[in-house]
Write a protein that holds these residues in place. Structure first.
Motif, mmCIF file in Angstrom:
data_model
loop_
_atom_site.group_PDB
_atom_site.id
_atom_site.type_symbol
_atom_site.label_atom_id
_atom_site.label_comp_id
_atom_site.label_asym_id
_atom_site.label_seq_id
_atom_site.Cartn_x
_atom_site.Cartn_y
_atom_site.Cartn_z
ATOM 1 N N UNK A 271 0.824 -1.211 0.000
ATOM 2 C CA UNK A 271 0.000 0.000 0.000
ATOM 3 C C UNK A 271 0.857 1.259 0.000
ATOM 4 N N UNK A 272 1.998 1.203 0.662
ATOM 5 C CA UNK A 272 2.876 2.378 0.741
ATOM 6 C C UNK A 272 4.269 1.934 1.136
ATOM 7 N N UNK A 273 5.266 2.639 0.624
ATOM 8 C CA UNK A 273 6.659 2.409 1.012
ATOM 9 C C UNK A 273 7.287 3.759 1.343
ATOM 10 N N UNK A 274 7.905 3.874 2.505
ATOM 11 C CA UNK A 274 8.685 5.057 2.840
ATOM 12 C C UNK A 274 10.134 4.653 2.961
ATOM 13 N N UNK A 275 10.942 5.515 3.550
ATOM 14 C CA UNK A 275 12.300 5.068 3.865
ATOM 15 C C UNK A 275 12.291 4.687 5.335
ATOM 16 N N UNK A 276 12.286 3.391 5.584
ATOM 17 C CA UNK A 276 12.194 2.890 6.949
ATOM 18 C C UNK A 276 10.772 2.603 7.378
ATOM 19 N N UNK A 277 9.844 2.565 6.422
ATOM 20 C CA UNK A 277 8.448 2.282 6.786
ATOM 21 C C UNK A 277 7.719 1.663 5.608
ATOM 22 N N UNK A 278 6.595 1.016 5.902
ATOM 23 C CA UNK A 278 5.763 0.471 4.831
ATOM 24 C C UNK A 278 4.386 0.145 5.367
ATOM 25 N N UNK A 279 3.431 0.026 4.451
ATOM 26 C CA UNK A 279 2.114 -0.516 4.755
ATOM 27 C C UNK A 279 1.838 -1.608 3.740
ATOM 28 N N UNK A 280 1.461 -2.791 4.241
ATOM 29 C CA UNK A 280 1.184 -3.915 3.351
ATOM 30 C C UNK A 280 -0.158 -4.530 3.713
ATOM 31 N N UNK A 281 -0.769 -5.168 2.736
ATOM 32 C CA UNK A 281 -2.130 -5.717 2.825
ATOM 33 C C UNK A 281 -2.081 -7.206 2.568
ATOM 34 N N UNK A 282 -2.734 -7.984 3.425
ATOM 35 C CA UNK A 282 -2.751 -9.439 3.283
ATOM 36 C C UNK A 282 -4.178 -9.897 3.033
ATOM 37 N N UNK A 283 -4.419 -10.616 1.913
ATOM 38 C CA UNK A 283 -5.789 -11.075 1.659
ATOM 39 C C UNK A 283 -6.246 -12.059 2.729
ATOM 40 N N UNK A 284 -7.535 -12.157 2.905
ATOM 41 C CA UNK A 284 -8.112 -13.099 3.858
ATOM 42 C C UNK A 284 -7.945 -14.531 3.356
ATOM 43 N N UNK A 285 -7.492 -15.405 4.243
ATOM 44 C CA UNK A 285 -7.297 -16.818 3.899
ATOM 45 C C UNK A 285 -8.004 -17.660 4.960
ATOM 46 N N UNK A 286 -9.020 -18.442 4.565
ATOM 47 C CA UNK A 286 -9.784 -19.215 5.557
ATOM 48 C C UNK A 286 -8.914 -20.138 6.403
ATOM 49 N N UNK A 287 -7.738 -20.531 5.884
ATOM 50 C CA UNK A 287 -6.878 -21.422 6.677
ATOM 51 C C UNK A 287 -6.242 -20.715 7.868
#
Lengths: 145, 145, 145, 145
Positions: B30-46
């Motif tokens: 979702x976003x990358x900084x220098x020393x930071x990030x935001x990431x998204x993980x899809x839903x997995x029923x397992x």
């Protein structure tokens, strides 16, 4: 000292049916005490991370489950016990082989259970990870214990 | 302040190909900084555990990877960076939906990088888990940074 | 297995002269192994907190020092070893009496040493606190070890 | 959003009279929110450790107290709240000067409050330590909140 309040077959069933994050085949129970257990996790190629070693989340997931088993040996099956904190120190890079986790409670209170876990690669004497964690015990279970 | 030393496509490729414990589909950046990030993980029923919430190891695995990405935004792709410790506090039971992790470094040294991660269920303002962890940086990468 | 690389008199001198946060009188050494130690801290009324028990920082300070001693038993006196992380679980409320800390290394690497400590109120079998922590070892000491 | 349920004078009195492990002069309150606070600790030469920096237990004791204050801003003075776990990452070596701690709650439940604290050397923008910890809230206080 009383007998464990859960047996190996029930632990193995819970690991297979209720806690898929432990691994697709669940664990095998090596030993159950009152407030302690040893469990064995088969090797799963999907748990590998860069460098050919087993991933941290695999070890943390196994340790989290092993401590849950240790709680259940003391107070019986408790579906709604939840982890409130978990600290893992990664000590050595595990070879791609089965893992063994030895868990024991450090304290069993009415509301909180705290324990530690040593995770080993099968056949190795030095641990690959050390975990300490807290489980919150639901009120009804605490009252029963 | 310089640009992130890794781009979103490379992060997503690493998550899919090199770190299977994050989840079968990997993350979306979702976003990358220098020393930071935001990431998204899809839903997995397992990733579900008893009670219908997402398992702790799923959240810890996502946070561990997000912090690895934050390290790479600062020093570039470093295959052999390894987690040395990770502490997770579980704050709320996440609904069965995708997760978002916001990671930022608290310190970037030559040998160690320390950072924290807030994990949210998608669309929720209150975090479901808070993680702080340390990465050990291999000597060659430290020298280059 | 070799002998401890530091003796009791030197440990007690360091605790009195160099680490005032342990307490005004320092510790007494009960045992030294290679990678382990047991140390005793006299009771100090200033370490009391509301409820009449010994404060958390007192227990954490003792545990931090005990692990520093365990590191020194393995690699000799190392002035610049520093704690990089410390996790403490408080298990029981200690009575106002002396404390005993048992520390042992879980891993001794070139750059990092990780160990755990059990803190007891003198004369009690159940621990009052459990600590796991990491020490960063300065490069010169690592090379010498 | 309501007002803090404790005022600065009461916090400062508690730090001086009830929690001697914070330091002989107690803290000064810089800010109080609901679920957050900033407190200032004067420099005390007895808190120095080898290398001329401020000791870890001093920083952990300050952070532990700051989080206790954050809990009290939310639920009022609670004498018997106790820390159940505390994890500290040491980020930089603090200069021998006063410390400032910024604490905020991550979660306030009926039984547990979890929060994080950044500790700074006065006048520095980068934190010297990061702490996350859990307080157990006694049943009567939880019922009242």
């Amino acid at each position: 000292m009383t007998a464990p309040r859960i047996d190996a077959a029930e632990v193995e069933r819970i690991s297979r049916e209720d806690v898929p994050s432990v691994g697709p085949e669940g664990v095998r129970v090596l030993a159950l005490g009152e407030g302690s257990c040893s469990v064995w996790l088969p090797y799963d190629p999907r748990s590998i991370r860069p460098g050919g070693t087993i991933s941290g989340p695999t070890m943390m997931g196994l340790a989290d489950f092993a401590l849950y088993v240790a709680v259940m040996t003391a107070i019986g099956p408790v579906k709604l016990a939840v982890t409130t904190d978990l600290t893992c120190h990664f000590l050595r890079r595990p070879e791609p082989r089965p893992l063994v986790a030895h868990a024991k409670l450090l304290k069993l209170g009415r509301r909180l259970a705290i324990g530690e876990v040593a995770v080993h690669a099968e056949g190795e004497t030095e641990p690959v990870a050390h975990i300490v964690a807290t489980y919150s015990i639901p009120p009804e279970a605490g009252a029963a214990s």
